[in-house]
Design a protein around this motif. Structure first.
Motif, short mmCIF file in Angstrom:
data_model
loop_
_atom_site.label_atom_id
_atom_site.label_comp_id
_atom_site.label_asym_id
_atom_site.label_seq_id
_atom_site.Cartn_x
_atom_site.Cartn_y
_atom_site.Cartn_z
N LEU A 19 0.66 -14.20 8.17
CA LEU A 19 1.07 -13.18 7.20
C LEU A 19 0.87 -13.73 5.79
O LEU A 19 1.50 -14.71 5.39
CB LEU A 19 2.54 -12.79 7.40
N GLU A 20 0.00 -13.08 5.05
CA GLU A 20 -0.34 -13.51 3.70
C GLU A 20 0.89 -13.43 2.79
O GLU A 20 1.50 -12.38 2.65
CB GLU A 20 -1.44 -12.59 3.17
N GLY A 21 1.26 -14.56 2.19
CA GLY A 21 2.40 -14.57 1.27
C GLY A 21 3.75 -14.72 1.95
O GLY A 21 4.77 -14.86 1.29
N GLY A 22 3.77 -14.66 3.29
CA GLY A 22 5.00 -14.88 4.04
C GLY A 22 6.10 -13.88 3.74
O GLY A 22 5.87 -12.76 3.28
N MET A 23 7.33 -14.29 4.03
CA MET A 23 8.49 -13.42 3.84
C MET A 23 8.70 -13.08 2.37
O MET A 23 9.26 -12.03 2.04
CB MET A 23 9.74 -14.07 4.42
N LYS A 24 8.24 -13.95 1.50
CA LYS A 24 8.37 -13.68 0.07
C LYS A 24 7.59 -12.41 -0.30
O LYS A 24 8.09 -11.54 -1.01
CB LYS A 24 7.87 -14.89 -0.72
N ILE B 25 -3.24 -11.52 7.66
CA ILE B 25 -2.92 -10.10 7.68
C ILE B 25 -2.06 -9.83 6.46
O ILE B 25 -1.18 -10.62 6.12
CB ILE B 25 -2.18 -9.70 8.99
N THR B 26 -2.34 -8.75 5.74
CA THR B 26 -1.58 -8.44 4.54
C THR B 26 -0.27 -7.76 4.89
O THR B 26 -0.10 -7.24 6.00
CB THR B 26 -2.38 -7.52 3.60
N THR B 27 0.64 -7.76 3.94
CA THR B 27 1.91 -7.05 4.17
C THR B 27 1.66 -5.56 4.39
O THR B 27 2.35 -4.92 5.18
CB THR B 27 2.86 -7.25 2.98
N GLY B 28 0.65 -5.01 3.71
CA GLY B 28 0.33 -3.59 3.90
C GLY B 28 -0.15 -3.29 5.30
O GLY B 28 0.23 -2.28 5.91
N GLU B 29 -0.98 -4.19 5.84
CA GLU B 29 -1.48 -4.00 7.21
C GLU B 29 -0.35 -4.13 8.23
O GLU B 29 -0.28 -3.36 9.21
CB GLU B 29 -2.59 -5.01 7.49
N LEU B 30 0.55 -5.09 8.00
CA LEU B 30 1.70 -5.23 8.90
C LEU B 30 2.63 -4.02 8.78
O LEU B 30 3.15 -3.53 9.78
CB LEU B 30 2.46 -6.52 8.58
N VAL C 133 1.84 -14.93 12.76
CA VAL C 133 2.70 -16.05 12.42
C VAL C 133 3.24 -15.85 11.00
O VAL C 133 2.49 -15.52 10.07
CB VAL C 133 1.95 -17.39 12.51
N VAL C 134 4.55 -16.05 10.85
CA VAL C 134 5.23 -15.77 9.59
C VAL C 134 6.04 -16.99 9.16
O VAL C 134 6.70 -17.62 9.99
CB VAL C 134 6.18 -14.56 9.74
N CYS C 135 5.97 -17.32 7.86
CA CYS C 135 6.82 -18.37 7.30
C CYS C 135 7.38 -17.87 5.97
O CYS C 135 7.34 -16.67 5.69
CB CYS C 135 6.04 -19.67 7.13
N ALA C 136 7.89 -18.76 5.16
CA ALA C 136 8.51 -18.34 3.89
C ALA C 136 7.48 -17.85 2.89
O ALA C 136 7.66 -16.79 2.26
CB ALA C 136 9.32 -19.49 3.30
#
Length: 377
Positions: free
Chosen positions: A97-102, A6-11, A71-74
């Motif tokens: 989450l694509e690219g994580g928290m970064k 899932i992209t940051t935009g979708e989230l 699911v989210v990581c760094a």
């Protein structure tokens, strides 16, 4: 099997639309405790990745097999692996989450605040991962960007879509929690970069002074950006009144808190300026002005459409930082409730002064973590 991403935009769309969202954050607990996704109707569970390598039993009580789990990581690698473990265990709707928290730290979500009286529009760019807010004013083919983040390509893509030209780049103050994109964007679009002169005594570049009494016109005199000197967070902090309706307060006044005066080591010196601005200068303004701050701290501050705003008169009734009549008590409240300093804030200040020039990867690392520009009473 590769788990869907899932992209940051979708989230972000889920967050600003206040959709029920379940996040499994698999970073180490200390990283999670310092900074996490906590906006909208998001429920977050933290279980470090290494605890799940031998089995997912520790999270099974918190998850249902037919519900969506993000699911989210760094950076997006560990979340993919944990997602595969969940998928193998029969969880049907698992996303990484694509690219994580970064990547989440850098996402900007534009929200239209309003149409303006003489035509044109005012937009708020919400940086959900850091609580930063920047603004875009457009009228008759011209635009101004206020308190731009360093991801200048996002603003440039937005103006291309709107078919307008950015003429003015404005920073309400010298930022200490994130790297400003204003000067870089001004170079890219050949616009004018404005900075309050009292915050610019040590900068290494040319700028145009943002000063009270010098209106900045966007479009054919349709929208006036009127600066109001409002020190306290920094010595030069300057607010903007747009279209006689909107008060951009920078980091002086937020929806549920007030600005901190110590990021240049001047808390004792500047707390008086902060009180003067909040309890006198702003008091002289119309209660009907809509406050648009440069940051927010709490999920509850996001409105129904994802914007962060409030009527000035309402803040004088509800914001605890504006309720302290005794000056000594106010000083004590501010100096006793200072949160931890933002990550790498001194290097960020020096970068915004032009005294440091870290590479792009270091700039990203410097900004990791929450904003800490507010004092909560």
């Amino acid at each position: 099997m590769t788990v869907k991403t899932i992209t940051t935009g979708e989230l972000a769309k889920k967050v600003v639309n206040h959709e029920e969202t379940l996040i499994l954050d698999v970073r180490n607990t200390d990283e999670f405790d310092d900074w996490k996704i906590e906006v909208g109707k998001v429920k977050v569970i933290n279980e470090p990745y290494f605890n799940l390598l031998d089995g997912i039993e520790s999270v099974e009580g918190d998850l249902q097999k037919d519900q969506e789990v993000i699911v989210v990581c760094a950076k997006g690698g560990s979340s993919q692996m944990v997602g595969e473990l969940l998928d193998e265990a029969g969880y049907s709707y698992v996303y990484s989450l694509e690219g994580g928290m970064k990547a989440w730290s850098e996402h900007l979500e534009p929200t239209k605040v309003a149409g303006l009286k003489g035509g044109g529009s005012l937009y708020q760019f919400v940086r959900l991962g850091k609580g930063c807010l920047s603004y875009f004013v457009e009228s008759e083919g011209e635009a101004a960007v206020i308190d731009a983040n360093r991801m200048t390509d996002i603003y440039e893509a937005f103006v291309e879509e709107k078919d307008v030209q950015i003429k003015h780049l404005i920073d309400t103050h010298l930022h200490a929690d994130h790297i400003s994109g204003g000067r870089q964007l001004a170079e890219n679009v050949k616009g004018t970069y404005y900075l309050p002169p009292k915050d610019a005594t040590d900068v290494t570049f040319d700028y145009t002074a943002l000063q009270e009494g010098n209106d900045i016109v966007v479009g054919n005199t349709t929208v006036q950006v009127q600066p109001i000197y409002s020190p306290g967070h920094t010595l030069g902090s300057t607010s903007l009144i747009i279209d006689d309706q909107y008060l951009l307060t920078g980091d002086i006044l937020f929806i549920e808190s007030i600005g901190r005066p110590d990021l240049a080591g001047k808390a004792e010196d500047w707390v008086g300026d902060l009180r003067e601005t909040l309890y006198k200068r702003y008091k002289e303004l119309s209660n009907d002005l809509v406050v648009l701050p440069a940051h927010y701290s709490f999920a509850e501050e996001l409105g129904k459409s994802g914007e962060v705003s409030a009527r000035l008169g309402d803040l004088y009734q509800k914001n605890s930082g504006l309720q302290v009549d005794d000056e000594g008590e106010f000083r004590k409240m501010v100096t006793d409730n200072l949160p931890p300093q933002p990550n790498a804030y001194e290097k960020i200040r020096h970068t915004n002064m032009g005294k440091a020039n870290p590479d792009e990867e270091e700039r990203r690392e410097m900004e990791i973590g929450p904003n800490r520009c507010a004092v909560h009473g």
